[in-house]
Design a protein around this motif. Structure first.
Motif, PDB file in Angstrom:
ATOM      1  N   ALA A 163       0.811  -1.221   0.000  1.00  0.00           N
ATOM      2  CA  ALA A 163       0.000   0.000   0.000  1.00  0.00           C
ATOM      3  C   ALA A 163       0.844   1.271   0.000  1.00  0.00           C
ATOM      4  CB  ALA A 163      -0.942  -0.007   1.207  1.00  0.00           C
ATOM      5  N   VAL A 164       1.944   1.265   0.743  1.00  0.00           N
ATOM      6  CA  VAL A 164       2.775   2.485   0.851  1.00  0.00           C
ATOM      7  C   VAL A 164       3.906   2.494  -0.169  1.00  0.00           C
ATOM      8  CG1 VAL A 164       2.231   2.747   3.307  1.00  0.00           C
ATOM      9  CG2 VAL A 164       4.327   1.542   2.643  1.00  0.00           C
ATOM     10  N   GLY A 165       3.957   1.474  -1.034  1.00  0.00           N
ATOM     11  CA  GLY A 165       4.993   1.435  -2.069  1.00  0.00           C
ATOM     12  C   GLY A 165       6.384   1.227  -1.495  1.00  0.00           C
ATOM     13  N   ALA A 166       6.503   0.340  -0.512  1.00  0.00           N
ATOM     14  CA  ALA A 166       7.804   0.108   0.135  1.00  0.00           C
ATOM     15  C   ALA A 166       8.778  -0.587  -0.813  1.00  0.00           C
ATOM     16  CB  ALA A 166       7.617  -0.740   1.402  1.00  0.00           C
ATOM     17  N   ASP A 167      10.062  -0.296  -0.630  1.00  0.00           N
ATOM     18  CA  ASP A 167      11.104  -0.956  -1.420  1.00  0.00           C
ATOM     19  C   ASP A 167      11.270  -2.407  -1.004  1.00  0.00           C
ATOM     20  OD1 ASP A 167      12.417   1.319  -3.080  1.00  0.00           O
ATOM     21  OD2 ASP A 167      12.176   2.154  -1.059  1.00  0.00           O
ATOM     22  N   LYS A 223       4.371  -8.032  -5.890  1.00  0.00           N
ATOM     23  CA  LYS A 223       5.794  -7.807  -6.145  1.00  0.00           C
ATOM     24  C   LYS A 223       6.476  -7.081  -4.977  1.00  0.00           C
ATOM     25  CE  LYS A 223       5.571  -9.575 -10.326  1.00  0.00           C
ATOM     26  NZ  LYS A 223       6.117 -10.916 -10.595  1.00  0.00           N
ATOM     27  N   VAL A 224       6.153  -7.489  -3.763  1.00  0.00           N
ATOM     28  CA  VAL A 224       6.778  -6.918  -2.567  1.00  0.00           C
ATOM     29  C   VAL A 224       7.970  -7.781  -2.186  1.00  0.00           C
ATOM     30  CG1 VAL A 224       6.490  -6.368  -0.122  1.00  0.00           C
ATOM     31  CG2 VAL A 224       4.616  -5.934  -1.721  1.00  0.00           C
ATOM     32  N   ARG A 225       9.170  -7.239  -2.256  1.00  0.00           N
ATOM     33  CA  ARG A 225      10.377  -7.983  -1.895  1.00  0.00           C
ATOM     34  C   ARG A 225      10.409  -8.181  -0.378  1.00  0.00           C
ATOM     35  NH1 ARG A 225      14.662  -4.791  -2.781  1.00  0.00           N
ATOM     36  NH2 ARG A 225      16.148  -6.148  -3.838  1.00  0.00           N
ATOM     37  N   LEU A 226      10.623  -9.436   0.041  1.00  0.00           N
ATOM     38  CA  LEU A 226      10.670  -9.777   1.457  1.00  0.00           C
ATOM     39  C   LEU A 226      12.108 -10.059   1.876  1.00  0.00           C
ATOM     40  CD1 LEU A 226       7.712 -12.346   1.658  1.00  0.00           C
ATOM     41  CD2 LEU A 226       7.630  -9.899   2.145  1.00  0.00           C
ATOM     42  N   LEU A 227      12.445  -9.638   3.085  1.00  0.00           N
ATOM     43  CA  LEU A 227      13.764  -9.956   3.628  1.00  0.00           C
ATOM     44  C   LEU A 227      13.563 -10.651   4.962  1.00  0.00           C
ATOM     45  CD1 LEU A 227      16.864  -9.521   3.143  1.00  0.00           C
ATOM     46  CD2 LEU A 227      16.681  -7.672   4.803  1.00  0.00           C
ATOM     47  N   VAL A 228      14.005 -11.895   5.056  1.00  0.00           N
ATOM     48  CA  VAL A 228      13.899 -12.664   6.296  1.00  0.00           C
ATOM     49  C   VAL A 228      15.202 -12.518   7.058  1.00  0.00           C
ATOM     50  CG1 VAL A 228      13.514 -14.939   7.297  1.00  0.00           C
ATOM     51  CG2 VAL A 228      12.359 -14.311   5.163  1.00  0.00           C
TER      52      VAL A 228
END
Length: 421
Positions: A163-167, A223-228
């Motif tokens: 929603a907020v257009g996060a990187d 297409k939200v990149r996730l970082l674990v």
């Protein structure tokens, strides 16, 4: 400067001291000049406690009031996180899901997110504030608080990031990334630098418990990149990537296009306590499969692997499938009671199976992965009971006593023990 949504799970915010540790990760990103929003779960064990209170009050309760009670866990954590961040000199305030607002349908206890209005969050982040948002909840069309069910906090975080257009969306948890397999089974398991959405989705559905399936599905769709990454890493330590070079620690879950060198096999997963059920001499008529699996669906039983064999005469078929061990007796009873709707000769089954799978986007372009998997298991004397495949995975059902041996054998066979795997 990047825009980042960070999410902290229950173990990461289990105490006020752990909330302080998590807040230091947030401060590091703010000090680096990034715009940050935080999504939090309830403190570890708190949701179960609240659910217990609801059931103690009345086993037959109103689902809307259930949500009103259970949603309070995240509100406590969000408020405490905002207080700690403010104490550190970071402008912060908490937002309940309805204040954002996170709009959902009205399926109380298992609501789905319909839309998120990013206006207020966007303004706060641009002004240098860190909004702290309650995960796991939203507001229904009728103005009631809703909860999202299993995996709801991760899903909330991904939805907010979209929603907020996060990187990217950083999922802080009690492990430091996604591994080629469970390190408790294979000590040589390697942390992956990157993994595709599709691979992560398969691994999550096949037994890997790092991320919930719903959140990966949403990340893939938007297409939200996730970082674990791990909450318990020192927030002030130099940021070192999995390759040992300066960078972001953890595992990036991203689009396949971002991964230059695609491994044939990226991981090996294990799911234990799988039961096998076989219906023999089933009349091979249209609608038979729908009758079998519809009967199980009506009982809320989730079916996994399915194999069908048609007899030479084409008049009958055998249908074999798996269910969790815990659902075995219920499934057998449901099928026996449906004898008037489903014509079959014999019903048999057994508990104590294990599903071992190999996953990798590289399997699309490499022939013989399945046959090499079968050979590796045969070399260890492991018998295969069932086989299912998809474009990027092959799964087999074996006796549970050989499960860990199978995982270790396949992990070594596909070269995943090596650091450059």
């Amino acid at each position: 400067m990047a825009r980042i949504v960070v999410k902290f799970g229950g173990t990461s915010v289990a105490t006020v001291e752990r909330i302080r540790q998590a807040a230091r990760h947030v401060k590091r990103e703010v000090d680096a000049g990034h715009e940050v929003a935080v999504v939090v779960s309830a403190m570890s064990g708190k949701t179960n406690e609240l659910v217990g209170w609801v059931n103690e009050a009345s086993p037959l309760h109103d689902a809307r009031e259930y949500d009103a009670v259970v949603a309070s866990g995240e509100q406590v954590t969000a408020g405490l996180m905002a207080i700690v961040l403010s104490e550190m000199g970071i402008q912060s305030r908490s937002f309940a899901g309805w204040q954002v607002p996170i709009r959902t349908d009205d399926a109380h206890g298992a609501a789905r997110i319909v839309e998120i209005d990013p206006t207020e969050l966007d303004k706060r982040m641009k002004d240098g504030w860190v909004p702290v948002i309650t995960g796991f909840q939203g507001i229904s069309p009728h103005g009631r608080v809703t909860t999202l069910g299993r995996g709801g906090s991760d899903t909330s975080a991904v939805a907010v990031a979209a929603a907020v257009g996060a990187d990217r969306c950083d999922i802080y948890t009690d492990v430091d990334g996604v591994y080629t397999t469970d390190p408790r089974i294979v000590p040589k398991a390697q942390r992956l630098t990157k993994i595709s959405f599709e691979e992560m989705l398969e691994m999550a559905s096949l037994g890997a418990k790092v991320l919930m399936i719903r959140s990966v599905e949403m990340a893939m769709a938007h297409k939200v990149r996730l970082l674990v990454r791990s909450t318990f890493d020192d927030p002030d330590a130099p940021q070192i990537g999995p390759d040992g070079l300066p960078g972001v620690p953890g595992t990036l879950v991203c689009d396949e296009d971002e991964i230059m060198e695609k491994q044939i096999v990226s991981g090996v997963t294990l799911a234990k306590a799988e039961a096998k059920i076989t219906l023999r001499d089933v009349k091979d008529n249209p609608g038979v499969a729908a009758g079998v699996f519809g009967t199980l669906a009506d009982q809320g039983i989730v079916v996994d692997m399915i194999v069908q064999n048609i007899a030479d005469d084409g008049a009958t078929t055998d249908i074999t499938f798996t269910v969790p061990d815990s659902e075995y007796d219920k499934a057998i009873k449901a099928l026996q009671n449906a004898g008037d709707k489903i014509e079959y000769g014999r019903l048999s089954g057994s508990k104590g199976g294990a599903k071992v799978s190999v996953v990798g986007v590289g399997m699309r372009s490499h022939a013989g992965v399945a046959s090499s998997m079968f050979k590796a298991l045969a070399d260890k004397g492991i018998n295969i009971q069932l086989i299912t495949t998809s474009e990027i995975k092959t799964s087999v059902l074996i006796d549970e006593q050989y499960a860990e041996l199978a995982v270790r054998a396949l992990h070594t066979y596909y070269g995943l023990d090596k650091k450059d795997a």
